[in-house]
Design a protein around this motif. Structure first.
Motif, PDB file in Angstrom:
ATOM      1  N   ALA A   1     -11.464   5.230  -0.916  1.00  0.00           N
ATOM      2  CA  ALA A   1     -10.568   5.792  -1.934  1.00  0.00           C
ATOM      3  C   ALA A   1     -11.325   6.723  -2.867  1.00  0.00           C
ATOM      4  O   ALA A   1     -10.861   7.823  -3.184  1.00  0.00           O
TER       5      ALA A   1
ATOM      6  N   SER B   1       0.820  -1.207   0.000  1.00  0.00           N
ATOM      7  CA  SER B   1       0.000   0.000   0.000  1.00  0.00           C
ATOM      8  C   SER B   1       0.860   1.267   0.000  1.00  0.00           C
ATOM      9  O   SER B   1       0.595   2.234  -0.729  1.00  0.00           O
TER      10      SER B   1
ATOM     11  N   GLN C   1     -12.598  -0.445   1.126  1.00  0.00           N
ATOM     12  CA  GLN C   1     -11.422   0.410   0.922  1.00  0.00           C
ATOM     13  C   GLN C   1     -11.536   1.222  -0.365  1.00  0.00           C
ATOM     14  O   GLN C   1     -11.059   2.360  -0.429  1.00  0.00           O
TER      15      GLN C   1
ATOM     16  N   ALA D   1     -10.607  10.387   5.701  1.00  0.00           N
ATOM     17  CA  ALA D   1     -10.706   8.923   5.640  1.00  0.00           C
ATOM     18  C   ALA D   1     -11.470   8.400   6.853  1.00  0.00           C
ATOM     19  O   ALA D   1     -12.287   7.475   6.740  1.00  0.00           O
TER      20      ALA D   1
ATOM     21  N   LEU E   1      -4.806   3.065  -0.691  1.00  0.00           N
ATOM     22  CA  LEU E   1      -5.891   2.386   0.028  1.00  0.00           C
ATOM     23  C   LEU E   1      -6.535   1.272  -0.809  1.00  0.00           C
ATOM     24  O   LEU E   1      -7.058   0.303  -0.256  1.00  0.00           O
TER      25      LEU E   1
ATOM     26  N   VAL F   1      -8.430   0.843   7.131  1.00  0.00           N
ATOM     27  CA  VAL F   1      -8.395   1.817   6.042  1.00  0.00           C
ATOM     28  C   VAL F   1      -8.118   3.217   6.580  1.00  0.00           C
ATOM     29  O   VAL F   1      -7.277   3.955   6.067  1.00  0.00           O
TER      30      VAL F   1
ATOM     31  N   LEU G   1      -6.132  -2.479   0.044  1.00  0.00           N
ATOM     32  CA  LEU G   1      -6.372  -3.014   1.391  1.00  0.00           C
ATOM     33  C   LEU G   1      -7.551  -3.983   1.361  1.00  0.00           C
ATOM     34  O   LEU G   1      -8.599  -3.734   1.955  1.00  0.00           O
TER      35      LEU G   1
ATOM     36  N   ARG H   1      -4.515   3.424   7.908  1.00  0.00           N
ATOM     37  CA  ARG H   1      -3.515   3.428   6.851  1.00  0.00           C
ATOM     38  C   ARG H   1      -3.463   4.759   6.107  1.00  0.00           C
ATOM     39  O   ARG H   1      -2.409   5.177   5.612  1.00  0.00           O
ATOM     40  N   ALA H   2      -4.605   5.441   6.028  1.00  0.00           N
ATOM     41  CA  ALA H   2      -4.590   6.762   5.385  1.00  0.00           C
ATOM     42  C   ALA H   2      -3.602   7.684   6.108  1.00  0.00           C
ATOM     43  O   ALA H   2      -2.873   8.456   5.474  1.00  0.00           O
TER      44      ALA H   2
END
Lengths: 260, 260, 260, 260
Positions: D93, C73, D89, D226, C96, C222, C99, C225-226
């Motif tokens: 996005a 990612s 995800q 997000a 993203l 998600v 994921l 991870r952003a």
């Protein structure tokens, strides 16, 4: 103990100072001016230029998937473009992100169903009995049969007979199309409901005639829709609806909790 | 005081129970079996079916943009697919997200430059003097002239002469192509460097011959690349490189801080 | 016959000229300066501000998912940024998109498995027998048990005991965590392999203690991870690796077909 | 002549069999249970854990950006989720893709404007004269001053005084906040219109107090959103609006060309 590198390799294209090859063909001299976009897509995916017959059918399949009006995917692209007009590519990407199991998945589902029922197109099996089995299996598992039924296009999806006709005229209507049609007839009989083969069902069956792996069938919808979305974004840039939709929805959605 | 709704309207396509029209044409009967994918893209974008000549040139333009080997965009799509193989559409979307100013932007930049220099293709101006002005302007602002130069393809980008030839043969090589060529010659003379018109420069100029708005020119690259990316994802599903790239990079990137 | 509109409604937030409320709280006065980002995320998702104990555990869960080095990612985001540095948001979006089931899916898989085995946390069932059943079921279907095993972290994933400790100290270690641990022990015994509960397994179990729907569990990964990706993009802007990776891979991938 | 590899390096995180470090801290033992999500985000971005004061202000900034009701970004995520609920995800996005120049760009625009006007916060310059210059410059170029004005929140954006208060109480209200306020006052005077500093303007100024590079400021909006989008998708899964919006828009948009 260090890991061992594995080789990295691609056979699609290469370029040097003065040459560019795609799938073994010289791009400037053998492709440009000689092929249309659908044929090049076929070459890109299969490594072979299509025959004239394959070209006719493959172009028809992909074209069917380009445009179908204001879809969720077109809306997502337009609304995204309203916020980031400098990133047209991100608006197309946003529009593609929703091409999942609900709207486009039935195409790959139909291919998968047909391949699983008939792994070898030449196998000596009775298609009518096979169709019975498939329908009974889905009904037993209470699953929807992919590629059948349409909320709007009843009793016939107008794309389906035309796609099958084009496939027939070009030698690409074989046992998978036959099996799909039998499944539809059995499903209608068993359920008592109108269950026409829809466009994604027709395309799923024809993809089996080509021998495309079912996992890539969704990709035809994705690449076709990318073309359609650029058209929607162009219209959005000239006659926008994104901001209006946002404001209407925001007004309505929070009216019940928002003080005057 | 409530806001007034504004109308929401799209002229691209509609469907009823038994009909589907795209840009005023009956999709099953007038499009499927009669058009190729490039022509349909042209219809989707302009509202007009292309002439045979327009078809030749437009297909060549878009095909040029489909595939150019292992690009950053192909890498992003492949690596994304490795993590979410069930979401092929998201892998294509990820690959499109990077088609921004660095790699695809020069195409729209070239169109914009040419339109700004020559808003009216028929205007009575001296193209040679205009090219001088344009080059002087960019050099004065220390900006790179869009559509010129290529890191690999020197002294000629092999796609450029072929694209110009196809445009010429089909009546689509006019004053914008002429101006672009003069700009390239002047820029080479002024800089003393090899600055061939690259493929994006050639396409940018030909897009002006068509009259496409410069803002949508990037969209041709986006829709073409979507086709290319589906090909890369199909290859990735059969012969993957995503995980290997990840592991090599992770190993190397943190070796300097990672204890044994 | 026209369709009837259905109501459109959202209960998350609203704003008027001088007020903004999120989940029933005044954003400027009740939230800003009073809550941390993890607590606000909890409020956004559940409609309730967390207790101090919930806050400790929820923050730990989400923080665990922010950063784990050069992942696929992170690579996709960095490579995308290299092509479109003006669209930072698209680079995060690209990162993203991957994921999915391969890397983050085990988290929701673990939650789903635990909820299906024990729909009512208070039910009078023997957890040891239940764990046996679960393991036997997965082994019978030849499926991997979600949340167990790790390619690198053996025999223990160092995040797992710490997450369970924090849950325990804050009253959020109940029967789902217990069941997860029994499943791991049974699976190790049955397979003869090291199958530690990995971080996603621990988080999946703790999410069940909170009562989060399993479908939203992926969302924690998600959103976390952003945050991590913005960090990678900042580093990429200062010390890039995207173009270097691309060039290395391109060189290697096509060496076997590219002429000298 | 082969190209030389350049080194690939990342300093953010690493892991071995039994350890995971993020920004020099042991993730399980030094971070989990000790930090909140906002502080971890600060660590991820700057390499330093925030002081208590920095933590207060940074958490407030990011929280401000999480949620603001039914925005275009929330709509795009919801509509995308309707088509691909298995790819949460990808829905996030899609929602992020539109965080570009129109809605979030003013935040980075304000930071950029302030840094360009005052590259050295300690410089011996008269802020009032500087504000005059900045306003005159924008007005001369007929550009909108980033971070001023709001379509709904008039005459004051309620987030702005609160954000400035929190910054002030925590020692992060210096010359950039001062300059921003002077610019707003001058712009109101010069234009005769209400031009309150909006939330993105306030955040842009406070980001300068932290010393964040202006290019990464958009990233705070992206990571915050997000979190917000996961909340919207959870609500969409329970009380959907995506399909209803699509059907209403499709009906209206094509009514003028669609036969009965």
């Amino acid at each position: 103990m260090a890991r061992q590198n594995k080789p990295i390799r691609s056979d699609i294209a290469w370029s040097t100072r003065d040459r560019i090859e795609v799938r073994g063909k010289d791009l400037p001299n053998d492709i440009l001016g000689h092929m249309n976009l659908g044929d090049l897509a076929y070459l890109q995916l299969t490594g072979q230029a299509p025959t004239e017959q394959q070209s006719k059918v493959f172009n028809a399949i992909v074209i069917t998937l380009v445009e179908h009006g204001i879809t969720p995917s077109a809306l997502a692209a337009r609304i995204t473009y309203a916020g980031a007009p400098e990133s047209l590519q991100a608006a197309v990407a946003a529009g593609l992100c929703g091409l999942g199991t609900v709207f486009v998945g039935s195409m790959e589902g139909a291919s998968k169903m047909l391949y699983e029922a008939l792994p070898d197109a030449q196998a000596d099996v009775d298609l009518d009995a096979l169709a019975d089995q498939v329908v009974a299996g889905f009904r037993g598992r209470k699953q929807i049969i992919p590629g059948l039924g349409h909320p709007l296009h009843k009793p016939v999806d107008p794309r389906t007979p035309r796609l099958f006709q084009i496939a027939e005229e070009n030698g690409l209507s074989g046992r998978y199309v036959d099996l799909m049609q039998r499944i539809a007839a059995k499903a209608e009989a068993a359920s008592g409901k109108q269950l026409p083969i829809n466009a994604t069902g027709a395309i799923g069956a024809i993809c089996c005639e080509f021998g495309f792996p079912w996992k890539i069938v969704r990709g035809f919808g994705v690449m076709a829709r990318a073309i359609g979305l650029v058209g929607h974004i162009l219209e959005e840039s000239e006659n926008p609806m994104g901001v209006e939709i946002w404001q209407r929805v925001e007004d309505e959605a929070t009216a019940h909790i928002r003080p005057e």
